[in-house]
Write a protein that holds these residues in place. Structure first.
Motif, PDB file in Angstrom:
ATOM      1  N   ALA A 190     187.529  41.560  49.833  1.00 53.27           N
ATOM      2  CA  ALA A 190     187.023  42.222  48.504  1.00 53.27           C
ATOM      3  C   ALA A 190     186.557  43.446  49.062  1.00 53.27           C
ATOM      4  O   ALA A 190     186.448  44.281  48.225  1.00 53.27           O
ATOM      5  N   TRP A 191     186.185  43.659  50.221  1.00 57.42           N
ATOM      6  CA  TRP A 191     185.651  44.863  50.765  1.00 57.42           C
ATOM      7  C   TRP A 191     186.840  45.980  50.674  1.00 57.42           C
ATOM      8  O   TRP A 191     186.629  47.123  50.277  1.00 57.42           O
ATOM      9  N   PHE A 192     188.023  45.459  51.011  1.00 56.72           N
ATOM     10  CA  PHE A 192     189.109  46.230  51.268  1.00 56.72           C
ATOM     11  C   PHE A 192     189.583  46.635  49.821  1.00 56.72           C
ATOM     12  O   PHE A 192     189.901  47.737  49.683  1.00 56.72           O
ATOM     13  N   ILE A 193     189.638  45.886  48.857  1.00 52.65           N
ATOM     14  CA  ILE A 193     190.040  45.923  47.396  1.00 52.65           C
ATOM     15  C   ILE A 193     189.007  47.067  46.753  1.00 52.65           C
ATOM     16  O   ILE A 193     189.285  48.249  46.259  1.00 52.65           O
ATOM     17  N   THR A 194     187.561  46.739  47.012  1.00 48.94           N
ATOM     18  CA  THR A 194     186.940  47.766  46.464  1.00 48.94           C
ATOM     19  C   THR A 194     186.740  48.877  46.994  1.00 48.94           C
ATOM     20  O   THR A 194     186.790  50.259  46.271  1.00 48.94           O
ATOM     21  N   MET A 195     187.034  49.373  48.435  1.00 47.66           N
ATOM     22  CA  MET A 195     187.280  50.628  48.998  1.00 47.66           C
ATOM     23  C   MET A 195     188.353  51.070  48.607  1.00 47.66           C
ATOM     24  O   MET A 195     188.409  52.639  48.300  1.00 47.66           O
ATOM     25  N   GLN A 196     189.602  50.444  48.259  1.00 45.60           N
ATOM     26  CA  GLN A 196     190.847  51.169  47.713  1.00 45.60           C
ATOM     27  C   GLN A 196     190.584  51.456  46.274  1.00 45.60           C
ATOM     28  O   GLN A 196     191.189  52.603  46.189  1.00 45.60           O
ATOM     29  N   CYS A 197     189.827  50.894  45.620  1.00 46.75           N
ATOM     30  CA  CYS A 197     189.619  51.301  44.289  1.00 46.75           C
ATOM     31  C   CYS A 197     188.507  52.311  44.018  1.00 46.75           C
ATOM     32  O   CYS A 197     188.737  52.977  42.870  1.00 46.75           O
ATOM     33  N   MET A 198     187.318  52.310  44.626  1.00 47.03           N
ATOM     34  CA  MET A 198     186.575  53.080  44.485  1.00 47.03           C
ATOM     35  C   MET A 198     186.032  54.030  45.692  1.00 47.03           C
ATOM     36  O   MET A 198     185.023  54.426  45.946  1.00 47.03           O
ATOM     37  N   ALA A 239     175.154  48.129  37.125  1.00 47.09           N
ATOM     38  CA  ALA A 239     173.836  48.969  37.385  1.00 47.09           C
ATOM     39  C   ALA A 239     174.439  50.300  38.047  1.00 47.09           C
ATOM     40  O   ALA A 239     173.968  51.512  37.518  1.00 47.09           O
ATOM     41  N   SER A 240     175.596  50.441  38.443  1.00 42.03           N
ATOM     42  CA  SER A 240     176.186  51.455  38.997  1.00 42.03           C
ATOM     43  C   SER A 240     176.597  52.686  37.830  1.00 42.03           C
ATOM     44  O   SER A 240     176.650  53.888  37.984  1.00 42.03           O
ATOM     45  N   SER A 241     176.785  52.010  36.395  1.00 38.70           N
ATOM     46  CA  SER A 241     177.191  52.783  35.578  1.00 38.70           C
ATOM     47  C   SER A 241     176.069  53.710  35.209  1.00 38.70           C
ATOM     48  O   SER A 241     176.149  54.718  34.326  1.00 38.70           O
ATOM     49  N   LEU A 242     174.807  53.522  35.459  1.00 39.08           N
ATOM     50  CA  LEU A 242     173.534  54.121  35.051  1.00 39.08           C
ATOM     51  C   LEU A 242     173.562  55.660  36.265  1.00 39.08           C
ATOM     52  O   LEU A 242     172.769  56.381  36.003  1.00 39.08           O
ATOM     53  N   ASP A 260     184.322  55.954  34.261  1.00 34.93           N
ATOM     54  CA  ASP A 260     184.459  55.077  33.254  1.00 34.93           C
ATOM     55  C   ASP A 260     184.394  53.554  34.063  1.00 34.93           C
ATOM     56  O   ASP A 260     185.152  53.461  34.966  1.00 34.93           O
ATOM     57  N   ALA A 261     183.974  52.470  33.134  1.00 31.88           N
ATOM     58  CA  ALA A 261     184.020  51.260  33.701  1.00 31.88           C
ATOM     59  C   ALA A 261     185.374  50.674  33.899  1.00 31.88           C
ATOM     60  O   ALA A 261     185.812  49.959  34.731  1.00 31.88           O
ATOM     61  N   PHE A 262     186.217  50.966  33.072  1.00 34.09           N
ATOM     62  CA  PHE A 262     187.942  50.806  32.928  1.00 34.09           C
ATOM     63  C   PHE A 262     188.704  51.853  33.643  1.00 34.09           C
ATOM     64  O   PHE A 262     189.906  51.565  33.597  1.00 34.09           O
ATOM     65  N   GLY A 263     188.214  52.986  34.083  1.00 39.98           N
ATOM     66  CA  GLY A 263     188.817  54.076  34.526  1.00 39.98           C
ATOM     67  C   GLY A 263     189.271  53.997  35.918  1.00 39.98           C
ATOM     68  O   GLY A 263     189.207  52.857  36.623  1.00 39.98           O
ATOM     69  N   MET A 264     189.669  54.909  36.681  1.00 38.25           N
ATOM     70  CA  MET A 264     190.129  55.075  38.073  1.00 38.25           C
ATOM     71  C   MET A 264     188.939  55.022  38.722  1.00 38.25           C
ATOM     72  O   MET A 264     188.158  55.884  38.614  1.00 38.25           O
ATOM     73  N   GLY A 265     188.668  54.011  39.546  1.00 37.28           N
ATOM     74  CA  GLY A 265     187.479  53.917  40.342  1.00 37.28           C
ATOM     75  C   GLY A 265     186.302  53.295  39.364  1.00 37.28           C
ATOM     76  O   GLY A 265     185.109  53.204  39.972  1.00 37.28           O
ATOM     77  N   GLY A 266     186.714  52.419  38.411  1.00 39.26           N
ATOM     78  CA  GLY A 266     185.624  51.985  37.583  1.00 39.26           C
ATOM     79  C   GLY A 266     185.297  50.673  38.172  1.00 39.26           C
ATOM     80  O   GLY A 266     185.815  49.885  38.803  1.00 39.26           O
ATOM     81  N   TYR A 307     193.821  45.553  29.147  1.00 36.88           N
ATOM     82  CA  TYR A 307     193.595  46.075  27.739  1.00 36.88           C
ATOM     83  C   TYR A 307     192.260  46.909  27.931  1.00 36.88           C
ATOM     84  O   TYR A 307     192.141  47.870  26.945  1.00 36.88           O
ATOM     85  N   GLY A 308     191.319  46.767  28.599  1.00 37.44           N
ATOM     86  CA  GLY A 308     190.345  47.708  28.793  1.00 37.44           C
ATOM     87  C   GLY A 308     190.732  48.824  29.310  1.00 37.44           C
ATOM     88  O   GLY A 308     190.165  50.086  28.946  1.00 37.44           O
ATOM     89  N   LYS A 309     191.738  48.843  29.990  1.00 39.58           N
ATOM     90  CA  LYS A 309     192.168  50.431  30.679  1.00 39.58           C
ATOM     91  C   LYS A 309     193.263  51.030  29.752  1.00 39.58           C
ATOM     92  O   LYS A 309     193.057  52.277  29.698  1.00 39.58           O
ATOM     93  N   TYR A 310     194.255  50.269  29.085  1.00 41.79           N
ATOM     94  CA  TYR A 310     195.454  50.959  28.389  1.00 41.79           C
ATOM     95  C   TYR A 310     195.014  50.768  26.878  1.00 41.79           C
ATOM     96  O   TYR A 310     195.842  51.255  26.276  1.00 41.79           O
ATOM     97  N   GLY A 311     194.321  49.747  26.396  1.00 41.92           N
ATOM     98  CA  GLY A 311     194.156  49.324  25.098  1.00 41.92           C
ATOM     99  C   GLY A 311     195.148  48.850  24.229  1.00 41.92           C
ATOM    100  O   GLY A 311     196.161  48.153  25.170  1.00 41.92           O
TER     101      GLY A 311
END
Length: 558
Positions: A377-385, A445-448, A454-460, A510-514
């Motif tokens: 989980a740490w690896f996935i989170t660091m790669q995405c954010m 809470a990180s969105s504050l 963006d929540a579904f954007g790159m690094g959301g 669908y949250g990222k691409y609609g």
């Protein structure tokens, strides 16, 4: 210098071709004089050649050269570096021939070959401009000799013990104090030999080998890793984690080789397991090149050129200046190795006398889940954010690691526990089901934070969190499906988590691409990416299990 080398080589040839029953035969049998002289010749030749390598050709000896060319002629050396490599290769061939004819011992042959390889290593580092300089300027004769000596010593320390130490055949089981009092003379001698062997392993593993590794890191290991990194791109200095990983992997290889040859019939099992774990974990650290978050220069290039650079800084520091996610892979690899070798065994250890279940299974499953699930989980989170600020990464990573911890514990117990104890798995899944929305609020809470993506954007945060949840649910579904004994409860729970995994994946897509790409930018051959993603995640539903797959042992008679 040349005369001394000729004399040493002549003595070597003379001793190798002399009559075995001649003068001093008993002394020559005890001491490998021929091997010692050959080693002295190799060391003397190395020093003599390194001195010549730093001697420039005098300008007055260059006849017929223009003034403009004479400036470039200052870089012309008296001795060609390739000649030094050639002499090292010839010395290795001579050593191999003398070893085949039994003129020198195996241990001395290893020392001679190590000295030749060390000379070639120092010569190769001199030919690379980035590694041919020191903190005080260009590498001189003393620096070359230092590199050659350290490279030779570390090679000899790693490869010589199997040829020097004679194998010891002892039993791996240690006697109790009561057994020691009743031992005979032969058994007591065997016990003393076992103690002597343990001290040899301790001295080699904890004192000699670490000291040589520490001395060789700045002069040999670090420049070699810089040369290796040049094959992947720009030559950069390796990170501390890369140096530590390579060094401890070399320690693990050396100790494993030494103990396997020193104790061929058993014994030293703890040293063998520790060295094997250290070898593999060190390789993982050297490959992933993990770093602490926030250390390093800001990345100039967002997208790495290949997946390898996404987890490692080796050869492409601009693409990923901080690979903090690499620690996750190292943690997951360590957990897997500990589970395979026994300390974190995930099977239910039944006591043969009482037949009671293993009370330590849950504790081992928790430690394994913390290392494996939390690491992934740490690896996935660091790669995405990795491009986000500290607070969003911290909140999302904590939430993802917590969900992955509960999911890994449920998967381990769901696969290994018997059907009679499957109620514990249901309780853990109930806790995980309640933890998922709670930790979603924590990650949200990180969105504050000002400037958050963006929540579904790159690094959301939401796309990252739901991706981890989808993987956790899918792993549990496959773990339950792979059980040999199943019942309606296990299959129902597996099907529920499988559907949850599919739903999380669909929300991310669908949250990222609609629902449809109105601009025509996110398409694959004219098909919206959301449709392509739906087709790609559809195989998740193959983990669903019907009533027909119920095992015969769990069926109830009507």
């Amino acid at each position: 210098g040349a005369n001394v080398g000729t004399i040493l080589l002549g003595l070597v040839v003379g001793l190798a071709s002399r009559n075995p029953s001649g003068f001093g035969k008993s002394f020559l049998r005890k001491v490998d004089v021929c091997g010692v002289l050959l080693l002295a010749y190799s060391v003397h030749l190395t020093v003599y050649e390194f001195i010549l390598l730093n001697v420039h050709v005098p300008l007055h000896d260059l006849e017929g050269m223009d003034v403009s060319e004479s400036v470039e002629a200052e870089n012309i050396m008296v001795y060609n570096p390739l000649v030094s490599v050639g002499t090292a290769v010839l010395t290795v061939l001579l050593t191999a021939y003398m070893l085949q004819s039994k003129s020198i011992s195996n241990g001395m042959a290893v020392f001679v070959i190590s000295s030749c390889v060390g000379k070639i290593t120092a010569m190769g580092l001199k030919l690379v401009p980035q590694t041919a300089t020191t903190a005080t300027g260009p590498a001189g004769t003393a620096d070359l000799i230092k590199q050659a000596v350290l490279a030779s010593l570390i090679l000899a320390t790693v490869f010589a013990p199997p040829f020097i130490l004679k194998p010891v055949h002892i039993k791996s089981t240690a006697p109790t104090p009561r057994m020691k009092r009743n031992l005979g003379p032969a058994a007591k001698q065997n016990l003393e030999t076992s103690s002597h062997v343990q001290w040899n392993i301790i001295i080699y593993s904890l004192f000699l080998l670490p000291a040589m590794l520490v001395l060789s890191i700045p002069s040999v290991i670090k420049p070699l890793m810089m040369v290796i990194s040049s094959s992947f791109g720009e030559m950069v200095a390796p990170k501390a984690s890369e140096l530590i990983g390579f060094s401890i992997s070399l320690w693990g290889f050396a100790v494993l080789s030494m103990t396997s040859n020193y104790l061929p019939e058993g014994g030293g099992d703890i040293w063998k397991k520790i060295s094997a774990l250290t070898l593999l974990v060190g390789l993982g650290m050297a490959i992933t090149a993990p770093a602490l978050p926030g250390i390093g220069e800001p990345a100039e290039v967002v997208a790495p050129i290949n997946p390898y650079h996404a987890i490692s800084s080796l050869g492409n520091v601009e693409a990923r200046s901080e690979s903090a996610g690499g620690w996750g892979l190292v943690s997951a690899a360590l957990a897997t190795l500990l589970a395979l070798t026994g300390p974190l065994e995930l099977r239910d250890r039944k006591r043969s006398s009482t037949g009671r279940k293993d009370d330590g299974l849950f504790f081992r499953a928790m430690i394994f889940s913390l290392l494996f699930g939390g690491g992934v989980a740490w690896f996935i989170t660091m790669q995405c954010m990795s491009e986000e600020s500290f607070l969003p990464v911290f909140l999302t990573a904590t939430s993802c690691m917590a969900v992955a911890f509960f999911g890994t514990v449920a998967s381990v117990l769901g696969y290994f526990l018997n059907l009679d104890d499957f109620g514990e798995v249901i309780q853990i899944c109930t806790v995980m089901g309640g933890a998922v929305p709670v930790f979603m609020l924590i990650a949200g809470a990180s969105s504050l934070v000002e400037g958050a993506s963006d929540a579904f954007g790159m690094g959301g945060w939401l796309s990252t969190y739901l991706s981890v949840c989808s993987m956790v649910f899918l792993c549990f579904a496959f773990a339950v499906r792979s059980r040999q004994e199943k019942n309606a409860s296990s299959k129902s729970l597996g099907n529920t988590t499988c559907l949850c995994s599919w739903v999380c994946s669909i929300i991310v897509i669908y949250g990222k691409y609609g629902l449809a790409d109105l601009d025509g930018l996110g398409t694959v051959m004219g098909v919206p990416i959301s449709v392509v993603g739906t087709i790609m995640v559809a195989p998740i539903l193959l983990a669903l299990e019907g009533d027909s797959s119920e095992s015969p042992s769990s069926r109830q008679r009507l």
